[in-house]
Enzyme design. Structure first.
Site, PDB file in Angstrom:
ATOM      1  N   TRP A 154       0.859  -1.187   0.000  1.00  0.00           N
ATOM      2  CA  TRP A 154       0.000   0.000   0.000  1.00  0.00           C
ATOM      3  C   TRP A 154       0.893   1.233   0.000  1.00  0.00           C
ATOM      4  CZ3 TRP A 154      -1.993   2.687   4.861  1.00  0.00           C
ATOM      5  CH2 TRP A 154      -2.934   3.676   4.534  1.00  0.00           C
ATOM      6  N   ASP A 235      -0.681  -5.799   9.325  1.00  0.00           N
ATOM      7  CA  ASP A 235      -1.674  -4.807   8.936  1.00  0.00           C
ATOM      8  C   ASP A 235      -2.915  -5.577   8.509  1.00  0.00           C
ATOM      9  OD1 ASP A 235      -3.201  -2.742   8.010  1.00  0.00           O
ATOM     10  OD2 ASP A 235      -1.793  -2.047   6.479  1.00  0.00           O
ATOM     11  N   LYS A 271     -13.314  -0.877   6.013  1.00  0.00           N
ATOM     12  CA  LYS A 271     -13.836  -1.733   4.952  1.00  0.00           C
ATOM     13  C   LYS A 271     -14.888  -2.711   5.471  1.00  0.00           C
ATOM     14  CE  LYS A 271     -10.759  -0.111   1.947  1.00  0.00           C
ATOM     15  NZ  LYS A 271      -9.868   0.686   2.792  1.00  0.00           N
TER      16      LYS A 271
END
Length: 426
Positions: A154, A235, A271
């Site tokens: 990311w 993560d 999310k």
């Protein structure tokens, strides 16, 4: 006196307007545009009704609209009916929420949960959790200031950890030739890392590739991390959203903990609960005993207090209402599975149209085997440029797409456009 001074400036040919025009910030350089925001801006400016935005990393429903989970609506109503105050939260946030967030991530049977040795704080979503973790490791991790990130990762990981004071390095992850995991390269790079280095691991739904290790591969990675005394920092931004199962998506985290690793963990509820703008997250560390946990807790507070003082309240209350109610929790799990299943169905559709209907040149199995919101299509930058300019289909230059941007109304047009781009017909 004032008129005399003005007259002197005029005599020197310097006007008052010229003096005011010399800005303190005149030497500040313009930064590069954000690649994702640039895609969104181009998309908004496009007037073609067929346009598709596959750059944004946010879930969209079958009509292409932002989606508020029904469980979130119910939870928000419960919060509203309780007539809560607007007082500050403690530095580490809403205690009932962080307790439930830890249970969701680690599982009720995990030793650190049973022993009460998880040091956890609420954060400003996943980004805030990562930044708190980076700051803590830069100050207190004794072995190394080097953190190894997968290549690619990311985009925000790199400046985030660099600004935290860590030395950012990379380990191989993506194999362009197979459009899959470079597992041999990954293992070789971790084995070559200096003993004690930090390694960032995407717990599930790797962003941006959508490629995850298998459980057997995770077990091998765990063994290497243990052998090299590396420190694992997970993560986990997509728990439940990747496969539709919160347990399955937490496999890597729970396996590492069960194998005796001490870990750091960043969680996001953007999310999997659709709480994007509410900025709900958590950062945690597993510790050796309650006394060590108390010391770690104190240092997390020292990091957070001058950074943002304490976290926002409303989103944490919503998330906690879901996590603390068996009825709402079951409903939420069903809704998360529904979102995951819709994305999986889009993967199946794209694969079938490209492979069977259009017989598009190339191998497209990776579209199905990848998981989560994002997919590395394998398209080249020239093809993505043509798709934007000629077909009004917007994605990042490296061919990464957000599968959530596809739906029953546009998926066939997308596949036909990709076919045209691959054949050089755009």
């Amino acid at each position: 006196m004032l008129s005399t001074a003005f007259a002197r400036r005029s005599a020197l040919g310097v006007s008052a307007n010229a003096l005011r025009g010399v800005s303190t910030w005149s030497n500040v350089p313009a930064g590069p545009p954000d690649p994702i925001l640039g895609i969104t801006e181009a998309f908004k400016a496009d007037k073609d009704p067929r346009k598709i935005n596959l750059g944004v990393g946010a879930y969209r429903d079958e009509q292409g609209k932002p989606y508020i989970l029904p469980s979130v609506k119910k939870a928000e109503e419960i919060v509203r009916e309780s007539a809560p105050d607007k007082e500050y939260l403690p530095i580490t946030g809403l205690g009932s929420f962080t307790k439930n967030a830890a249970l969701l991530a680690y599982g009720s049977d995990a030793a650190p949960i049973k022993e009460g040795t998880v040091s956890i704080t609420q954060s400003i979503s996943g980004t805030g959790a990562l930044r708190i973790g980076g700051e803590f490791l830069a100050r207190h991790y004794p072995a190394s200031k080097a953190i190894y990130l997968p290549v690619p990762t990311w985009g925000n990981h790199i400046p985030l950890f660099r600004d935290s004071g860590l030395e950012v390095r990379g380990y191989r992850y993506f194999n362009k030739d197979t459009v899959g995991l470079d597992f041999e390269g990954l293992k070789a790079d971790l084995k070559a890392a200096p003993e004690g280095a930090i390694v960032l691991l995407h717990a599930c739904a790797h962003n941006p590739t959508g490629i995850d290790p298998t459980p057997a591969q995770w077990a091998e990675i765990s063994d290497i991390v243990k052998e090299k005394k590396l420190f694992p920092f997970f993560d986990m931004a997509y728990q439940g959203f990747a496969s539709g199962s919160t347990v399955k998506d937490a496999f890597a985290v729970r396996h590492f903990v069960a194998q005796g690793h001490q870990i750091a963990l960043a969680q996001s509820f953007a999310k999997n609960m659709g709480l994007y703008g509410e900025r709900v997250g958590a950062f945690s560390l597993t510790t050796a005993d309650p006394e060590e946990k108390a010391r770690v807790d104190s240092q997390l507070k020292i990091i957070i207090r001058p950074m943002y003082s304490n976290p926002p309240l409303h989103g944490a209350r919503i998330a906690n209402a879901i996590l603390s109610s068996s009825e709402l929790y079951s409903q939420w799990e069903s809704e998360v599975k529904g979102m995951a299943d819709r994305i999986i169905s889009m993967r199946e559709k794209v694969y079938n149209v490209l492979t069977h209907d259009l017989k598009t040149p190339g191998e497209w199995g990776h579209i199905k085997s990848q998981i989560g919101m994002f997919s590395y299509t394998g398209l080249q930058s020239a093809q993505t440029k043509a798709l934007a300019e000629k077909a009004h289909v917007y994605m990042t230059a490296d061919g990464r797409i957000s599968m959530a941007g596809l739906n029953g109304g546009n998926v066939e047009y997308f596949a036909e456009s990709v076919d045209a781009a691959v054949r050089g017909k755009l």
